[in-house]
Design an enzyme around this catalytic site. Structure first.
Site, PDB file in Angstrom:
ATOM      1  CG  ASN A  91      -0.271   0.161   2.537  1.00 21.22           C
ATOM      2  OD1 ASN A  91       0.960   0.248   2.618  1.00 21.22           O
ATOM      3  ND2 ASN A  91      -1.041   0.178   3.613  1.00 21.22           N
ATOM      4  CE  LYS A  92       3.810   2.045   4.425  1.00 22.34           C
ATOM      5  NZ  LYS A  92       2.981   0.884   4.820  1.00 22.34           N
TER       6      LYS A  92
END
Length: 375
Positions: A185-186
């Site tokens: 999710n980065k």
């Protein structure tokens, strides 16, 4: 209408082909791609030494061990973060000390920090929540005065800056450990992974041994283990993804900022939402988070938005209220700002592949949902 998640990685065909090349090469664990990724990360961080890890959590833990933090020591951090930030402190045998957050930035309140420093304090782990950097000038001034090690939990702020300098570089003569996460999710992902930026005087060989079982190999075929290490190495498969992502980092960041500006323009400010600090100079806008109006049932809000095809995240509940930390003596009321924010915060969809119309859709659904809920 398709479901809109709160985040989704953007992986291009060139990167997919590069990963396929790694798979065909026969070398899929740590190898030449990891070395190339570390070199590229080092260049991004102004030439500072960087080592890649299997996660941002592993990078934090190794940083604590390199800083010689252990039993009898305390480490100051924020209660408004992913629980890994505090868990690694426990993992090395030290004790976490929490400082409440600033209501505007939602980061650790630097005005309260000095009062929590004791002779047992060994380090500070600041967290750049949602990609908004902690004030590095004030942070390092406080740390230098005492003096304390700083281990920047920059898991969410790769691509962010402080006064024009990328997070991970040096701020004048101020430099210490910086831990990045490259989770799915980065802003830059390797699927799972992380990296640690090290002080220039740090023992890189020790860092590498701590990363892989404390193991060292000698030219004559001999081997030794002289320190307790973990299994924290990154694979070449992951590194290939990271190299592809790094090429597009500026593009991703610029698009996130455009989408956030659309959120600010499109959200109904009469609903009682508390918006994040509108920082378009430093933040990488890893997440766009709002606080729901007082009295809103967050669970019902999330469920209704899901029915409308929109994914909502929660990042994060105040971690000192988890059972593990309550058993250590923490309780409701200890950190009121973190608790208030953690109870009301929601993460709206934000990722580079989103279209302008997706933001408009979220704003419309949010307005309708809250208007009905508050009627």
């Amino acid at each position: 209408m398709s479901f809109l998640p709160f985040t989704r990685p953007t992986i291009d065909e060139e990167t997919i082909a590069d990963v396929a090349g790694v798979l065909r090469s026969g070398w899929i664990t740590s190898g030449p791609k990891v070395q190339a990724f570390e070199a590229a990360l080092s260049a991004y961080c102004g030439g500072r030494p960087v080592r890649a890890f299997s996660s941002g959590t592993a990078a934090l833990e190794v940083a604590l061990r390199l800083a010689k933090v252990g039993a009898g020591d305390t480490v100051i951090t924020t209660p408004l973060t992913w629980v890994a930030t505090a868990n690694v402190i426990l993992e090395v045998g030290a004790t976490p000390v929490f400082v409440d957050v600033d209501p505007a930035t939602r980061n650790i309140d630097l005005d309260q920090l000095a009062a929590r420093i004791t002779p047992q304090t060994k380090a500070i782990i600041p967290v750049d929540l949602a990609g908004l950097p902690v004030d590095r000038d004030r942070l390092y001034a406080i740390a230098g005065k005492h003096p304390l090690r700083v281990i920047e939990d920059a898991a969410q702020s790769f691509g962010a800056t402080w006064n024009g300098q990328p997070i991970g570089t040096s701020f004048g003569d101020r430099r210490d450990f910086v831990a990045f996460s490259f989770h799915a999710n980065k802003n830059l992902t390797t699927g799972e992974g992380g990296a640690l930026v090290l002080p220039v005087d740090m023992d890189l060989a020790l860092c590498e041994r701590l990363r892989l079982q404390g193991f060292q190999r000698f030219a004559d075929g001999g081997m030794d283990v002289d320190v307790l290490g973990g299994k924290f190495n990154l694979t070449d498969i992951a590194a290939a993804i990271g190299l592809g992502q790094l090429k597009r980092l500026d593009e991703f960041t610029a698009r996130r900022r455009e989408l956030v500006q659309r959120y600010f323009a499109g959200l109904d400010h009469t609903l009682g939402l508390q918006l994040p600090l509108a920082d378009f100079a430093n933040s990488n806008w890893h997440m766009f988070q709002v606080l729901l109006p007082d009295g809103t049932d967050r669970g019902a809000f999330i469920a209704t938005m899901k029915e409308k095809g929109i994914g909502i995240g929660v990042h994060y509940p105040a971690l000192h209220l988890f059972s593990l930390y309550r058993a250590m003596g923490f309780k409701p009321g200890d950190f009121p700002q973190a608790e208030r924010i953690g109870a009301a915060i929601v993460t709206l969809p934000l990722f580079p592949a989103m279209q302008d119309a997706d933001v408009d859709r979220v704003c419309a659904a949010l307005t309708q949902t809250l208007t009905q809920a508050l009627a």
